[in-house]
Scaffold this active site. Structure first.
Site, PDB file in Angstrom:
ATOM      1  CG  MET A 160      -2.064   1.240   1.204  1.00 13.93           C
ATOM      2  SD  MET A 160      -3.211   0.709   2.516  1.00 13.93           S
ATOM      3  CE  MET A 160      -2.183   0.637   4.049  1.00 13.93           C
ATOM      4  NE  ARG A 293      -6.543   3.856   9.820  1.00 18.85           N
ATOM      5  CZ  ARG A 293      -7.075   4.823   9.316  1.00 18.85           C
ATOM      6  NH1 ARG A 293      -8.314   5.155   9.303  1.00 18.85           N
ATOM      7  NH2 ARG A 293      -6.274   5.907   8.797  1.00 18.85           N
ATOM      8  CE1 TYR A 437       2.087  -0.760  12.244  1.00 21.99           C
ATOM      9  CE2 TYR A 437       4.042  -0.916  10.872  1.00 21.99           C
ATOM     10  CZ  TYR A 437       3.415  -1.325  11.742  1.00 21.99           C
ATOM     11  OH  TYR A 437       3.534  -2.705  11.999  1.00 21.99           O
ATOM     12  CD  GLU A 438      -1.420   0.899   7.356  1.00 23.13           C
ATOM     13  OE1 GLU A 438      -2.199   1.418   6.923  1.00 23.13           O
ATOM     14  OE2 GLU A 438      -0.332   0.022   6.904  1.00 23.13           O
ATOM     15  N   GLY A 439      -2.202   5.391  10.228  1.00 22.67           N
ATOM     16  CA  GLY A 439      -2.669   6.344  10.977  1.00 22.67           C
ATOM     17  C   GLY A 439      -2.496   6.441  12.504  1.00 22.67           C
TER      18      GLY A 439
END
Length: 596
Positions: A160, A293, A437-439
């Site tokens: 991604m 997430r 990571y991933e927000g």
């Protein structure tokens, strides 16, 4: 440090709390208890015997980059070969493309095992499942035919590619460009950073899903499109073809997960194809983002389980001092440290957070399954709303919990926990990235308030609270559980009031959204776990009343629930008071006054 999958607790959760067999019957996938248990047994063997022994060495060895080629740590390629050949990669994939169609309620247990055994190893396969979801939902039939089966099987892996040096959380700043070609393809140019598994030697092809802008795209996030850009363009027969114009320019030298290649990826007019509609890339990407997430939440859970196992083993073996009540083992020069109340406090905090989060993971996985697989559209819609509410809580709280539990593990080991050879400090380093990571977890908290709580005026949260309130009403009728039920019911009432206060404050002053978001997420998670611990206690009480042959296991569940409600749940009160402290005390200080 050894890893052993917590099979008994996993089976308690999926069979006794969430009736996975009935769940599978509802979804119509043909899985029964015997098959599920067999899969979990084999998963435990693979993760414990094949993957876990790689974890320490991968941290020591790391990855190497030479002439654009990444070499993974010793043993990773062979372990990944087994991962593919034994069908683990295709576990959740769509059946029509060679997948096995396992529900998340089953698969999340295997994924937790992988995270606990070696997070670095899991990184390489983790985003492939998300890429499958995005391509399955948004890809053209031609792209699906060329790439999906290979991704489902794990022969090819996926990435991604979102982040750029100037565009992290704020994707509106994204600069990567995609120029349309006469044959319907695109030439993608730009650089992406922090790309997990962007280059490696474990699969024969790597399929990148890349966010980029078309020449006529509107500014901001409304002008982002999604493109499939493979390392090797697929031949008509499904084999890897010509090398694409992309390369790994560097690998990051990181605090943890050193066996995972975190890459700078350069796209220099690389051939790609549009996934979904133009300028709808963010919506397409969020198909895989929610899965990512959830998976990152499981990373926190897996590492926490490993840290708890290590701390417990050490506490049973390490002899230091005597019990406060006198020698517990007078035949030895000192007692094992597990006799000391403070060590027990740390171990029980680890245990109840880990087991509570495992229950919440299963609860969330069940919603994800219903969202994608229930025959009734009304049920699918309701499950989608519930999953959307829970995902930011799972991602943020589980990863915060993983860091706390790993830190407690270091503390149980004492000075040895700070020493590399014992392995505990690696878990603390590895877990730290999961909060980023991933927000970042702050972004997850903003998502919970802005999109979920304010998005529907708190309606979905109220429905969730009502579900657990009904559980409290039922269990309050049982003398053995009356006190637990009353405690949880009181917190649910407090949670309702707090949610209303947050909505009102946020409507008065937008700064309140950011000021209270992290505290509200934490408060919500602690109360959710309390409800699940009450559910676990109710099941344990049922088993004891009918004379289960595992009385010790069920008594431990009741005692753990009691500890959680008495010693961990009170943390929620501090979060409540912080929320009520408001935004003013955060924003009043002039920026120049931060100077030293």
């Amino acid at each position: 440090m050894n890893y052993r999958a917590p099979l008994r607790d996993m089976r308690f959760v999926i069979h006794e709390l969430f009736d996975v067999s009935g769940h599978c019957a509802l979804l119509g996938n043909g899985l029964d208890r015997e098959l599920i248990d067999g899969v979990l047994d084999e998963a435990a063997r693979y993760t414990g015997e094949v993957v876990a022994p790689l974890n320490r060495n991968s941290d020591e060895e790391g990855v190497t980059l030479v002439d654009g080629a990444v070499t993974t740590p010793k043993g990773f390629r062979e372990a990944y070969r087994q991962y593919v050949e034994n069908g683990w990669a295709s576990m959740t994939g769509p059946i029509e493309f060679g997948g096995q169609g396992f529900p998340q309620l089953v698969a999340c247990n295997f994924h937790e095992m992988l995270m606990g055994a070696s997070l670095s190893f899991r990184i390489y396969s983790g985003l492939t499942e998300g890429a499958v979801l995005a391509l399955y939902k948004h890809g053209s039939p031609e792209l699906q035919a060329a790439y999906l089966a290979k991704l489902v099987s794990g022969e090819w892996t996926g990435t991604m590619c979102l982040t750029e040096p100037q565009a992290g959380t704020d994707l509106a700043l994204l600069r990567t460009r995609a120029e349309p070609q006469v044959d319907g393809s695109y030439k993608v140019s730009g650089s992406k950073i922090f790309i997990s598994g962007g280059e490696h030697d474990m699969s024969e092809n790597i399929v990148h899903l890349v966010l980029a802008r078309l020449p006529d795209a509107p500014a901001g996030v409304k002008g982002i499109s999604l493109f499939l850009v493979p390392k090797f363009v697929a031949n008509p027969d499904g084999t890897p073809g010509a090398r694409n114009a992309l390369n790994c320019g560097a690998i990051e030298h990181k605090m943890g997960i050193k066996g995972a290649a975190t890459c700078v990826m350069n796209f220099d007019g690389a051939t790609g194809w549009l996934v979904g509609e133009p300028n709808q890339g963010l919506a397409c990407m969020f198909t895989m983002m929610n899965d990512a997430r959830f998976q990152v939440g499981l990373q926190g859970l897996g590492i926490a389980e490993q840290a708890y196992q290590g701390a417990l083993s050490y506490a049973r073996e390490r002899l230091q001092s005597r019990a406060l009540t006198g020698p517990a083992q007078p035949d030895k020069p000192a007692d094992p440290i597990i006799v000391h109340p403070d060590v027990r406090r740390m171990l029980l905090t680890q245990k109840t957070l880990v087991e509570g989060c495992r229950m919440l993971a299963a609860y969330t996985a069940r919603q994800l399954d219903l969202e994608h697989g229930h025959p009734d559209a009304t049920v699918r819609h309701a499950a989608a709303k519930r999953a959307a509410l829970l995902i930011p809580i799972v991602k943020a709280f589980f990863t915060d919990m993983g860091q706390e539990v790993a830190s407690l593990g270091v503390q149980v080991y004492g000075g040895h926990g700070y020493i590399r050879e014992w392995g505990m400090e690696q878990l603390m380093r590895d877990s730290r990235i999961t909060q980023l990571y991933e927000g970042t977890n702050g972004i997850q908290a903003l998502d919970l308030i802005r999109r979920k709580l304010l998005g529907d005026g708190g309606a979905e949260l109220s429905a969730l609270q009502a579900e657990f309130s009904e559980l409290c009403d039922d269990q309050a009728k049982r003398p053995a559980l009356r006190e637990l039920a009353a405690t949880v019911q009181a917190r649910l009432g407090e949670w309702r009031e707090l949610g209303a206060e947050v909505i009102a404050a946020s409507q008065r002053d937008p700064q309140e959204i950011g000021a209270c978001s992290v505290e509200f997420l934490q408060y919500s998670a602690y109360v959710l776990l309390a409800g699940l611990w009450l559910q676990a206690a109710a099941r344990a009480q049922d088993a004891l009343e009918v004379g289960s042959g595992e009385a010790a296991f069920y008594r431990a569940k009741l005692q753990s629930a009691d500890f959680y409600l008495r010693r961990v749940l009170p943390r929620a009160s501090a979060h409540r008071e912080a929320i009520r402290g408001g935004a003013q005390c955060l924003m009043a200080l002039d920026e120049d006054s931060f100077a030293f």
